[in-house]
Design a protein around this motif. Structure first.
Motif, PDB file in Angstrom:
ATOM      1  N   THR A   1      34.668  35.361  29.708  1.00 18.94           N
ATOM      2  CA  THR A   1      34.054  34.230  30.403  1.00 18.94           C
ATOM      3  C   THR A   1      33.424  34.745  31.687  1.00 18.94           C
ATOM      4  O   THR A   1      33.943  35.661  32.330  1.00 18.94           O
ATOM      5  CB  THR A   1      35.066  33.122  30.748  1.00 18.94           C
ATOM      6  OG1 THR A   1      36.118  33.661  31.573  1.00 18.94           O
ATOM      7  CG2 THR A   1      35.662  32.511  29.492  1.00 18.94           C
TER       8      THR A   1
ATOM      9  N   ASP B   1      37.189  37.178  24.390  1.00 18.21           N
ATOM     10  CA  ASP B   1      37.302  35.908  25.116  1.00 18.21           C
ATOM     11  C   ASP B   1      36.659  35.985  26.500  1.00 18.21           C
ATOM     12  O   ASP B   1      37.081  35.290  27.430  1.00 18.21           O
ATOM     13  CB  ASP B   1      38.767  35.491  25.243  1.00 18.21           C
ATOM     14  CG  ASP B   1      39.635  36.552  25.919  1.00 18.21           C
ATOM     15  OD1 ASP B   1      39.087  37.614  26.305  1.00 18.21           O
ATOM     16  OD2 ASP B   1      40.846  36.328  26.058  1.00 18.21           O
TER      17      ASP B   1
ATOM     18  N   CYS C   1      36.196  37.236  33.430  1.00 17.17           N
ATOM     19  CA  CYS C   1      37.560  37.293  32.913  1.00 17.17           C
ATOM     20  C   CYS C   1      37.560  37.702  31.448  1.00 17.17           C
ATOM     21  O   CYS C   1      36.662  37.336  30.687  1.00 17.17           O
ATOM     22  CB  CYS C   1      38.250  35.933  33.041  1.00 17.17           C
ATOM     23  SG  CYS C   1      38.362  35.290  34.721  1.00 17.17           S
ATOM     24  N   ALA C   2      38.589  38.446  31.042  1.00 14.52           N
ATOM     25  CA  ALA C   2      38.763  38.830  29.636  1.00 14.52           C
ATOM     26  C   ALA C   2      40.163  39.391  29.458  1.00 14.52           C
ATOM     27  O   ALA C   2      40.765  39.921  30.401  1.00 14.52           O
ATOM     28  CB  ALA C   2      37.725  39.864  29.208  1.00 14.52           C
ATOM     29  N   ASN C   3      40.673  39.313  28.251  1.00 10.93           N
ATOM     30  CA  ASN C   3      41.965  39.939  27.967  1.00 10.93           C
ATOM     31  C   ASN C   3      41.828  41.440  27.782  1.00 10.93           C
ATOM     32  O   ASN C   3      42.784  42.180  28.010  1.00 10.93           O
ATOM     33  CB  ASN C   3      42.612  39.300  26.731  1.00 10.93           C
ATOM     34  CG  ASN C   3      43.465  38.096  27.093  1.00 10.93           C
ATOM     35  OD1 ASN C   3      44.236  38.130  28.051  1.00 10.93           O
ATOM     36  ND2 ASN C   3      43.315  37.014  26.354  1.00 10.93           N
ATOM     37  N   ASP C   4      40.655  41.900  27.365  1.00  9.48           N
ATOM     38  CA  ASP C   4      40.394  43.331  27.231  1.00  9.48           C
ATOM     39  C   ASP C   4      40.000  43.877  28.601  1.00  9.48           C
ATOM     40  O   ASP C   4      38.990  43.471  29.186  1.00  9.48           O
ATOM     41  CB  ASP C   4      39.267  43.558  26.219  1.00  9.48           C
ATOM     42  CG  ASP C   4      39.045  45.032  25.903  1.00  9.48           C
ATOM     43  OD1 ASP C   4      39.434  45.896  26.718  1.00  9.48           O
ATOM     44  OD2 ASP C   4      38.466  45.329  24.842  1.00  9.48           O
TER      45      ASP C   4
ATOM     46  N   HIS D   1      44.854  41.599  37.836  1.00  8.64           N
ATOM     47  CA  HIS D   1      45.518  41.472  36.543  1.00  8.64           C
ATOM     48  C   HIS D   1      46.685  40.501  36.677  1.00  8.64           C
ATOM     49  O   HIS D   1      47.412  40.522  37.668  1.00  8.64           O
ATOM     50  CB  HIS D   1      46.022  42.836  36.060  1.00  8.64           C
ATOM     51  CG  HIS D   1      45.002  43.921  36.171  1.00  8.64           C
ATOM     52  ND1 HIS D   1      44.003  44.107  35.231  1.00  8.64           N
ATOM     53  CD2 HIS D   1      44.781  44.854  37.140  1.00  8.64           C
ATOM     54  CE1 HIS D   1      43.228  45.115  35.608  1.00  8.64           C
ATOM     55  NE2 HIS D   1      43.680  45.586  36.757  1.00  8.64           N
TER      56      HIS D   1
ATOM     57  N   GLN E   1      42.862  34.480  31.131  1.00  9.53           N
ATOM     58  CA  GLN E   1      42.907  35.821  30.572  1.00  9.53           C
ATOM     59  C   GLN E   1      43.654  36.773  31.504  1.00  9.53           C
ATOM     60  O   GLN E   1      43.849  36.510  32.684  1.00  9.53           O
ATOM     61  CB  GLN E   1      41.490  36.329  30.319  1.00  9.53           C
ATOM     62  CG  GLN E   1      40.658  35.472  29.370  1.00  9.53           C
ATOM     63  CD  GLN E   1      39.721  34.537  30.099  1.00  9.53           C
ATOM     64  OE1 GLN E   1      40.125  33.899  31.074  1.00  9.53           O
ATOM     65  NE2 GLN E   1      38.480  34.446  29.647  1.00  9.53           N
ATOM     66  N   THR E   2      44.026  37.910  30.953  1.00  9.58           N
ATOM     67  CA  THR E   2      44.859  38.862  31.680  1.00  9.58           C
ATOM     68  C   THR E   2      44.120  39.538  32.821  1.00  9.58           C
ATOM     69  O   THR E   2      44.712  39.861  33.854  1.00  9.58           O
ATOM     70  CB  THR E   2      45.388  39.932  30.702  1.00  9.58           C
ATOM     71  OG1 THR E   2      46.036  39.288  29.605  1.00  9.58           O
ATOM     72  CG2 THR E   2      46.390  40.851  31.387  1.00  9.58           C
ATOM     73  N   ASN E   3      42.826  39.760  32.652  1.00  9.40           N
ATOM     74  CA  ASN E   3      42.060  40.552  33.613  1.00  9.40           C
ATOM     75  C   ASN E   3      40.927  39.750  34.230  1.00  9.40           C
ATOM     76  O   ASN E   3      40.288  38.945  33.556  1.00  9.40           O
ATOM     77  CB  ASN E   3      41.471  41.787  32.913  1.00  9.40           C
ATOM     78  CG  ASN E   3      42.537  42.617  32.237  1.00  9.40           C
ATOM     79  OD1 ASN E   3      43.316  43.292  32.894  1.00  9.40           O
ATOM     80  ND2 ASN E   3      42.586  42.567  30.910  1.00  9.40           N
TER      81      ASN E   3
ATOM     82  N   GLU F   1      44.910  29.077  28.886  1.00  9.20           N
ATOM     83  CA  GLU F   1      45.705  30.188  29.391  1.00  9.20           C
ATOM     84  C   GLU F   1      44.748  31.235  29.941  1.00  9.20           C
ATOM     85  O   GLU F   1      43.954  31.820  29.196  1.00  9.20           O
ATOM     86  CB  GLU F   1      46.550  30.784  28.274  1.00  9.20           C
ATOM     87  CG  GLU F   1      47.554  31.815  28.730  1.00  9.20           C
ATOM     88  CD  GLU F   1      48.761  31.193  29.408  1.00  9.20           C
ATOM     89  OE1 GLU F   1      49.554  31.953  29.988  1.00  9.20           O
ATOM     90  OE2 GLU F   1      48.911  29.960  29.365  1.00  9.20           O
TER      91      GLU F   1
ATOM     92  N   ILE G   1      41.242  37.528  19.144  1.00 11.78           N
ATOM     93  CA  ILE G   1      40.812  36.876  20.380  1.00 11.78           C
ATOM     94  C   ILE G   1      39.744  35.842  20.064  1.00 11.78           C
ATOM     95  O   ILE G   1      38.686  36.167  19.529  1.00 11.78           O
ATOM     96  CB  ILE G   1      40.269  37.910  21.386  1.00 11.78           C
ATOM     97  CG1 ILE G   1      41.351  38.935  21.740  1.00 11.78           C
ATOM     98  CG2 ILE G   1      39.781  37.212  22.642  1.00 11.78           C
ATOM     99  CD1 ILE G   1      40.886  40.009  22.677  1.00 11.78           C
TER     100      ILE G   1
END
Length: 383
Positions: free
Chosen positions: A111, A109, A156-159, A187, A64-66, A62, A44
């Motif tokens: 933010t 990642d 926001c974060a992918n984790d 999500h 993030q997922t969450n 792109e 990441i």
């Protein structure tokens, strides 16, 4: 999910309890949240929090997922400039991974995007962008606690573990100066490739969200970032809306009817007028018998900027499951009327709205970017 304001108690115990309570809840959630894909921390790329614009809008490209949005009010007598400057420093420490309140998790990642509500903007100048509250619209069931607010933290974060931990840290850092109004996590679902490395997520209805928008630098300069006046230049206006979705009633419809409601193919995302998912809808296209290929009440027709007479908005949509299956909608634009005129045009004939009920909403001025020499919020408030 919106919450009543917490009861304040003596000394600085509440912030510690809130912080450790929140992180304990995160740890418990982690024991049951193993359904998502695991992403190795080393894969990441970190997102710089400082610069001309705040992170979390077009950086990363792109999304993030969450996401977790936290809306709060300032307590009376709080020095706004100092609070914002401190938040900026806290964001830098969290995203750098040097804040002990991350509890050993890599920041990845992460933010954090900070905005202020109309009440605070009006304290500086009622003529500034971001000083206007949203009007009430149809298809709303919003309690007073979930309408408006002084401060936005979009995290926001992918984790999936990172946003609630970061939120707990930020709220602990602002001990007794902020009073939380409501929060909502969301999500991004599975995505469909659009073009130029860009994808768009599916919503709970099974359709693709956020295809049309200012995706190039030139479009963003024209439609997204505020050109001025100087205190707000390089900021933007955000609108946050949480909606419940009537999934059973929508799912009972035949797929062709669902597609007519959206104006797109469910599987591919392409407009009913033809082309690919990246093709701009042809709103004038007709069938041989003279019917519009994209129906008059289709969502992409009623929400399209040409029919609403507005500029582009950058849309971020996230699926939510608590307190009910729904959608967390976030739009960014440099004119609040881009949103209000679009929603007014939708209210007067968008077939999709009969399947939605908005339960929380707020507009915010997203502050200009910041760095070590220009603290967060310093263009508007003295520290």
């Amino acid at each position: 999910m919106w919450h009543s304001p917490p009861v304040r108690q003596a000394a600085d115990q509440p912030s510690r309890r809130a912080f450790f309570g929140a992180t304990a809840a995160v740890a418990a959630a982690g024991l049951t949240a193993g359904c998502g894909p695991e992403i190795a921390p080393t894969t990441i790329a970190p997102v710089p929090p400082t610069g001309r614009f705040q992170a979390g809008i077009v950086a990363p490209q792109e999304a993030q997922t969450n996401v977790l949005v936290v809306v709060a009010d300032l307590e009376d007598g709080v020095a706004i400039g100092s609070l914002l400057a401190e938040l900026g420093k806290a964001v830098q420490a969290l995203t750098a991974g040097t804040d002990a309140r991350l509890l050993g998790f890599p920041s990845g990642d992460l933010t954090v995007t900070i905005g202020i509500g109309p009440r605070l903007v009006r304290m500086v100048d009622p003529a500034l962008p971001g000083a206007v509250d949203l009007p009430e619209f149809a298809h709303e069931q919003i309690p007073p606690q979930a309408r408006g607010g002084d401060l936005l933290m979009q995290i926001c974060a992918n984790d999936v573990m990172i946003p609630p931990i970061a939120a707990a840290a930020l709220l602990d850092h602002t001990s007794n100066r902020l009073r939380e109004r409501w929060r909502q996590s969301g999500h991004r679902g599975s995505t469909i490739p659009v073009d130029q490395g860009r994808t768009a997520p599916r919503n709970l209805f099974g359709f693709t969200d956020g295809i049309v928008g200012p995706h190039t630098t030139a479009q963003q300069q024209q439609n997204l970032w505020l050109p001025g006046p100087s205190p707000v230049a390089d900021g933007t206006i955000a609108v946050i809306r949480r909606m419940n979705l009537d999934l059973p009633r929508f799912a009972a419809l035949p797929i062709p009817v669902q597609e007519e409601i959206f104006g797109r193919r469910r599987e591919t995302g392409e407009p009913l007028s033809g082309g690919t998912i990246a093709t701009d809808p042809n709103l004038n296209a007709k069938t041989p018998d003279g019917r519009y290929r994209i129906p008059a009440d289709a969502h992409i027709r009623r929400a399209h900027p040409t029919t609403a007479g507005v500029n582009l908005m950058l849309r971020r949509s996230y699926s939510v499951n608590d307190p009910a299956p729904g959608l967390l909608f976030i739009s960014f634009q440099n004119d609040i009327q881009t949103f209000t005129k679009t929603l007014t045009h939708m209210t007067n004939g968008d077939a999709l709205l009969s399947f939605t009920t908005t339960t929380a909403t707020a507009p915010f001025l997203i502050l200009p970017g910041f760095d070590d020499t220009r603290p967060l919020g310093s263009t508007l408030f003295h520290t």
